[in-house]
Design a protein around this motif. Structure first.
Motif, PDB file in Angstrom:
ATOM      1  N   ARG A  83       0.836  -1.212   0.000  1.00  0.00           N
ATOM      2  CA  ARG A  83       0.000   0.000   0.000  1.00  0.00           C
ATOM      3  C   ARG A  83       0.863   1.251   0.000  1.00  0.00           C
ATOM      4  NH1 ARG A  83      -1.081   3.491   3.746  1.00  0.00           N
ATOM      5  NH2 ARG A  83      -0.048   2.208   5.321  1.00  0.00           N
ATOM      6  N   GLN A  84       1.902   1.278   0.838  1.00  0.00           N
ATOM      7  CA  GLN A  84       2.787   2.437   0.905  1.00  0.00           C
ATOM      8  C   GLN A  84       3.545   2.630  -0.406  1.00  0.00           C
ATOM      9  OE1 GLN A  84       5.118   1.346   4.304  1.00  0.00           O
ATOM     10  NE2 GLN A  84       3.703   2.286   5.774  1.00  0.00           N
ATOM     11  N   ILE A  85       3.987   1.541  -0.991  1.00  0.00           N
ATOM     12  CA  ILE A  85       4.759   1.628  -2.236  1.00  0.00           C
ATOM     13  C   ILE A  85       3.924   2.251  -3.347  1.00  0.00           C
ATOM     14  CG2 ILE A  85       5.726   0.199  -4.090  1.00  0.00           C
ATOM     15  CD1 ILE A  85       6.707  -1.691  -1.815  1.00  0.00           C
ATOM     16  N   TYR A  86       2.697   1.769  -3.513  1.00  0.00           N
ATOM     17  CA  TYR A  86       1.868   2.276  -4.610  1.00  0.00           C
ATOM     18  C   TYR A  86       1.385   3.702  -4.357  1.00  0.00           C
ATOM     19  CZ  TYR A  86       1.840  -2.288  -6.774  1.00  0.00           C
ATOM     20  OH  TYR A  86       2.229  -3.448  -7.396  1.00  0.00           O
ATOM     21  N   ALA A  87       1.368   4.123  -3.097  1.00  0.00           N
ATOM     22  CA  ALA A  87       0.918   5.484  -2.793  1.00  0.00           C
ATOM     23  C   ALA A  87       2.064   6.484  -2.812  1.00  0.00           C
ATOM     24  CB  ALA A  87       0.230   5.507  -1.430  1.00  0.00           C
ATOM     25  N   TRP A  88       3.275   6.065  -2.423  1.00  0.00           N
ATOM     26  CA  TRP A  88       4.355   7.019  -2.193  1.00  0.00           C
ATOM     27  C   TRP A  88       5.377   7.086  -3.318  1.00  0.00           C
ATOM     28  CZ3 TRP A  88       5.375   5.404   3.607  1.00  0.00           C
ATOM     29  CH2 TRP A  88       4.280   5.806   4.371  1.00  0.00           C
ATOM     30  N   ILE A 118      -7.013   3.970  -9.714  1.00  0.00           N
ATOM     31  CA  ILE A 118      -7.202   4.814  -8.531  1.00  0.00           C
ATOM     32  C   ILE A 118      -6.563   6.182  -8.751  1.00  0.00           C
ATOM     33  CG2 ILE A 118      -6.566   5.088  -6.108  1.00  0.00           C
ATOM     34  CD1 ILE A 118      -6.850   2.062  -5.804  1.00  0.00           C
ATOM     35  N   VAL A 119      -5.336   6.195  -9.288  1.00  0.00           N
ATOM     36  CA  VAL A 119      -4.646   7.466  -9.544  1.00  0.00           C
ATOM     37  C   VAL A 119      -5.433   8.304 -10.551  1.00  0.00           C
ATOM     38  CG1 VAL A 119      -2.551   8.501 -10.485  1.00  0.00           C
ATOM     39  CG2 VAL A 119      -2.389   6.531  -8.949  1.00  0.00           C
ATOM     40  N   GLU A 120      -5.955   7.642 -11.592  1.00  0.00           N
ATOM     41  CA  GLU A 120      -6.710   8.364 -12.614  1.00  0.00           C
ATOM     42  C   GLU A 120      -7.987   8.952 -12.038  1.00  0.00           C
ATOM     43  OE1 GLU A 120      -7.552  10.134 -16.106  1.00  0.00           O
ATOM     44  OE2 GLU A 120      -5.687   9.133 -15.503  1.00  0.00           O
ATOM     45  N   GLN A 121      -8.667   8.198 -11.185  1.00  0.00           N
ATOM     46  CA  GLN A 121      -9.891   8.715 -10.564  1.00  0.00           C
ATOM     47  C   GLN A 121      -9.587   9.933  -9.694  1.00  0.00           C
ATOM     48  OE1 GLN A 121     -12.119   5.733  -8.463  1.00  0.00           O
ATOM     49  NE2 GLN A 121     -12.055   4.276 -10.168  1.00  0.00           N
ATOM     50  N   LEU A 122      -8.479   9.904  -8.978  1.00  0.00           N
ATOM     51  CA  LEU A 122      -8.107  11.038  -8.140  1.00  0.00           C
ATOM     52  C   LEU A 122      -7.744  12.255  -8.986  1.00  0.00           C
ATOM     53  CD1 LEU A 122      -6.036   9.216  -5.365  1.00  0.00           C
ATOM     54  CD2 LEU A 122      -8.307  10.191  -5.148  1.00  0.00           C
ATOM     55  N   ARG A 123      -7.098  12.009 -10.110  1.00  0.00           N
ATOM     56  CA  ARG A 123      -6.752  13.122 -10.989  1.00  0.00           C
ATOM     57  C   ARG A 123      -7.996  13.785 -11.542  1.00  0.00           C
ATOM     58  NH1 ARG A 123      -1.667  10.403 -14.310  1.00  0.00           N
ATOM     59  NH2 ARG A 123      -0.075  10.773 -12.688  1.00  0.00           N
ATOM     60  N   GLY A 173      -9.437  16.097  -9.277  1.00  0.00           N
ATOM     61  CA  GLY A 173      -8.602  17.265  -8.993  1.00  0.00           C
ATOM     62  C   GLY A 173      -7.597  17.057  -7.897  1.00  0.00           C
ATOM     63  N   VAL A 174      -7.342  15.812  -7.504  1.00  0.00           N
ATOM     64  CA  VAL A 174      -6.384  15.517  -6.433  1.00  0.00           C
ATOM     65  C   VAL A 174      -5.121  14.961  -7.069  1.00  0.00           C
ATOM     66  CG1 VAL A 174      -5.939  14.226  -4.323  1.00  0.00           C
ATOM     67  CG2 VAL A 174      -8.260  15.000  -4.859  1.00  0.00           C
ATOM     68  N   THR A 175      -3.985  15.610  -6.823  1.00  0.00           N
ATOM     69  CA  THR A 175      -2.699  15.153  -7.366  1.00  0.00           C
ATOM     70  C   THR A 175      -1.637  15.232  -6.274  1.00  0.00           C
ATOM     71  OG1 THR A 175      -2.149  17.390  -8.109  1.00  0.00           O
ATOM     72  CG2 THR A 175      -3.240  15.936  -9.687  1.00  0.00           C
ATOM     73  N   HIS A 176      -0.486  14.587  -6.541  1.00  0.00           N
ATOM     74  CA  HIS A 176       0.634  14.649  -5.610  1.00  0.00           C
ATOM     75  C   HIS A 176       1.176  16.084  -5.563  1.00  0.00           C
ATOM     76  CE1 HIS A 176       1.294  10.471  -4.456  1.00  0.00           C
ATOM     77  NE2 HIS A 176       0.989  10.128  -5.703  1.00  0.00           N
ATOM     78  N   GLN A 177       1.504  16.519  -4.351  1.00  0.00           N
ATOM     79  CA  GLN A 177       2.082  17.864  -4.200  1.00  0.00           C
ATOM     80  C   GLN A 177       3.594  17.794  -4.415  1.00  0.00           C
ATOM     81  OE1 GLN A 177       0.284  20.576  -3.774  1.00  0.00           O
ATOM     82  NE2 GLN A 177      -1.590  19.323  -3.860  1.00  0.00           N
ATOM     83  N   CYS A 213      -2.132 -12.948   0.551  1.00  0.00           N
ATOM     84  CA  CYS A 213      -1.225 -11.806   0.428  1.00  0.00           C
ATOM     85  C   CYS A 213      -0.882 -11.546  -1.034  1.00  0.00           C
ATOM     86  CB  CYS A 213       0.039 -12.067   1.244  1.00  0.00           C
ATOM     87  SG  CYS A 213       1.288 -10.772   1.141  1.00  0.00           S
ATOM     88  N   GLU A 214      -0.592 -12.603  -1.780  1.00  0.00           N
ATOM     89  CA  GLU A 214      -0.268 -12.449  -3.205  1.00  0.00           C
ATOM     90  C   GLU A 214      -1.450 -11.861  -3.977  1.00  0.00           C
ATOM     91  OE1 GLU A 214       1.198 -15.141  -7.050  1.00  0.00           O
ATOM     92  OE2 GLU A 214       0.742 -16.099  -5.120  1.00  0.00           O
ATOM     93  N   ASP A 215      -2.637 -12.393  -3.718  1.00  0.00           N
ATOM     94  CA  ASP A 215      -3.826 -11.878  -4.412  1.00  0.00           C
ATOM     95  C   ASP A 215      -4.053 -10.399  -4.092  1.00  0.00           C
ATOM     96  OD1 ASP A 215      -4.204 -14.392  -5.445  1.00  0.00           O
ATOM     97  OD2 ASP A 215      -5.747 -14.967  -3.998  1.00  0.00           O
ATOM     98  N   CYS A 216      -3.844 -10.026  -2.841  1.00  0.00           N
ATOM     99  CA  CYS A 216      -4.046  -8.633  -2.436  1.00  0.00           C
ATOM    100  C   CYS A 216      -3.050  -7.712  -3.136  1.00  0.00           C
ATOM    101  CB  CYS A 216      -3.908  -8.523  -0.919  1.00  0.00           C
ATOM    102  SG  CYS A 216      -4.120  -6.855  -0.270  1.00  0.00           S
ATOM    103  N   ILE A 217      -1.773  -8.120  -3.179  1.00  0.00           N
ATOM    104  CA  ILE A 217      -0.749  -7.279  -3.808  1.00  0.00           C
ATOM    105  C   ILE A 217      -0.990  -7.167  -5.307  1.00  0.00           C
ATOM    106  CG2 ILE A 217       1.717  -7.116  -4.323  1.00  0.00           C
ATOM    107  CD1 ILE A 217       2.262  -8.341  -1.587  1.00  0.00           C
ATOM    108  N   ARG A 218      -1.359  -8.278  -5.944  1.00  0.00           N
ATOM    109  CA  ARG A 218      -1.641  -8.234  -7.388  1.00  0.00           C
ATOM    110  C   ARG A 218      -2.867  -7.357  -7.672  1.00  0.00           C
ATOM    111  NH1 ARG A 218       1.512 -11.499 -10.317  1.00  0.00           N
ATOM    112  NH2 ARG A 218       2.523 -13.298  -9.317  1.00  0.00           N
ATOM    113  N   THR A 219      -3.852  -7.389  -6.790  1.00  0.00           N
ATOM    114  CA  THR A 219      -5.023  -6.531  -6.966  1.00  0.00           C
ATOM    115  C   THR A 219      -4.644  -5.059  -6.853  1.00  0.00           C
ATOM    116  OG1 THR A 219      -6.496  -8.247  -6.086  1.00  0.00           O
ATOM    117  CG2 THR A 219      -7.317  -5.988  -6.079  1.00  0.00           C
ATOM    118  N   MET A 220      -3.794  -4.724  -5.895  1.00  0.00           N
ATOM    119  CA  MET A 220      -3.327  -3.347  -5.764  1.00  0.00           C
ATOM    120  C   MET A 220      -2.525  -2.927  -6.990  1.00  0.00           C
ATOM    121  SD  MET A 220      -2.313  -2.619  -1.782  1.00  0.00           S
ATOM    122  CE  MET A 220      -1.600  -4.196  -1.334  1.00  0.00           C
TER     123      MET A 220
END
Length: 364
Positions: free
Chosen positions: A161-166, A352-357, A360-364, A338-345
């Motif tokens: 989760r941290q890797i895909y977010a940060w 998820i990133v596209e929906q946030l964009r 109007g939400v983007t990385h600062q 665990c594998e299924d969860c990571i592959r799903t992420m």
């Protein structure tokens, strides 16, 4: 034909393990491996709602009786139970002969030995305490081992989760995300292989790591630590903010602590003197039982002695069963989840990133 040949020489988990390690051909090894996995899947069931309903159903007693032939406890204690029953049969026949006094009875044959019931009654409390403490200590090890391995897979999910977010969505960042996700899966599965002798690393990680990565991991003496070290370097190479690296490093520290706990549980059994003394005391107590039951039960002493030995030896066997924690917990299910969860992420991160964009939400 292959199934018939499998059943001909693989009748238990121990047989399957021996065949797997001694197999010369890939066919025999694959056959033994399939038998091991089939046995393990049956013994390490993960409950769903239907299983829980059946587990607390009023018909559960009938089900437990119907599945006696499948009981691993019965198979493991069958020999000592039969030995006690045979001893009881000999003692009962000896007493019966002396009661009848047939003409062919040899004059030199001594009368059957008997014991008072009081020594058995006095030592019952000590034996009960030994068995209870043994079983409780084994369950505590089982629970600790289950929680420790659960920590490994849980923290792997959190790291993903941290890797895909940060990590940034640059070409280098996307590559790092893909590499990190594969090595997080490898970390969970290599920990399972590290704690058991029934898995092959290459078979478990086929489709996760490439051949070059598998060769490097397979050459390591401690594969989970190799994965942890690689992930540490990967995080450091991405020039993340220091507080991000600190958070990820804390998660890796939790994984290392959990792996160490699993290794400690695997390498340090309950003190052997305790286990041996309990087993010796129990066998001595059971073999004294036949010499006390004849005046009270007559020929019924044979099934009674067998029943008593089955109950007490079964309790001791359950303690031994729980002591070897990682052999009897469903850690392969935790790894698969665990594998299924990571592959799903991994597959859903771009959406998820596209929906946030779009919002109007983007990385600062």
């Amino acid at each position: 034909a292959v199934r018939v040949r499998a059943e001909a020489y693989v009748q238990s988990l121990e047989d399957a393990n021996q065949v797997f390690h001694k197999a010369q051909s890939e066919e025999d090894k694959a056959l033994a491996y399939s038998q091991i996995m089939e046995y393990r899947a049956h013994r390490r069931r993960v409950f769903n709602f239907k299983d829980w309903r059946r587990h607390r159903s009023q018909s559960r007693y009938v089900h437990h009786i119907q599945t006696l032939r499948e009981s691993g406890v019965i198979r493991n204690v069958a020999r000592p139970v039969l030995a006690v029953a045979a001893m009881s049969l000999v003692v009962a026949f000896w007493n019966h002969v002396f009661v009848l006094q047939p003409p062919w009875l040899p004059a030199w044959l001594p009368s059957p030995p008997t014991m008072a019931m009081e020594p058995i009654q006095l030592t019952t409390i000590a034996l009960s305490l030994l068995l209870v403490f043994r079983t409780n200590a084994s369950y505590a090890r089982w629970e600790e081992g289950r929680r420790a391995f659960g920590t490994i897979t849980t923290v792997c999910r959190d790291l993903a989760r941290q890797i895909y977010a940060w990590l940034p969505d640059t070409p280098v960042g996307k590559t790092s995300k893909e590499v990190a996700s594969r090595w997080l899966i490898a970390l969970a599965k290599s920990s399972m292989v590290h704690l058991r002798d029934e898995h092959e690393l290459r078979r478990e990680l086929a489709g996760v790591l490439n051949d070059h990565e598998l060769d490097a991991l397979d050459a390591s003496d401690n594969r989970p630590m190799y994965c942890s070290q690689l992930l540490s370097h990967l995080f450091a190479m991405n020039n993340l903010p220091k507080h991000y690296i600190v958070c990820m490093d804390e998660n890796l520290h939790r994984i290392v602590v959990a792996i160490t706990a699993c290794e400690r549980i695997l390498g340090t059994p309950i003190p052997l003197s305790y286990t041996r003394h309990t087993a010796r005391f129990l066998l001595a107590w059971l073999f004294c039982i036949p010499f006390t039951l004849w005046p009270y039960a007559g020929w019924a002493m044979v099934p009674l002695a067998a029943l008593i030995s089955f109950v007490l030896l079964g309790i001791e066997e359950i303690g031994i069963f729980l002591e070897h924690t990682h052999t009897h917990t469903h850690i392969e299910h935790l790894c698969k989840s665990c594998e299924d969860c990571i592959r799903t992420m991994h597959s859903g991160n771009s959406d998820i990133v596209e929906q946030l964009r779009r919002a109007g939400v983007t990385h600062q």
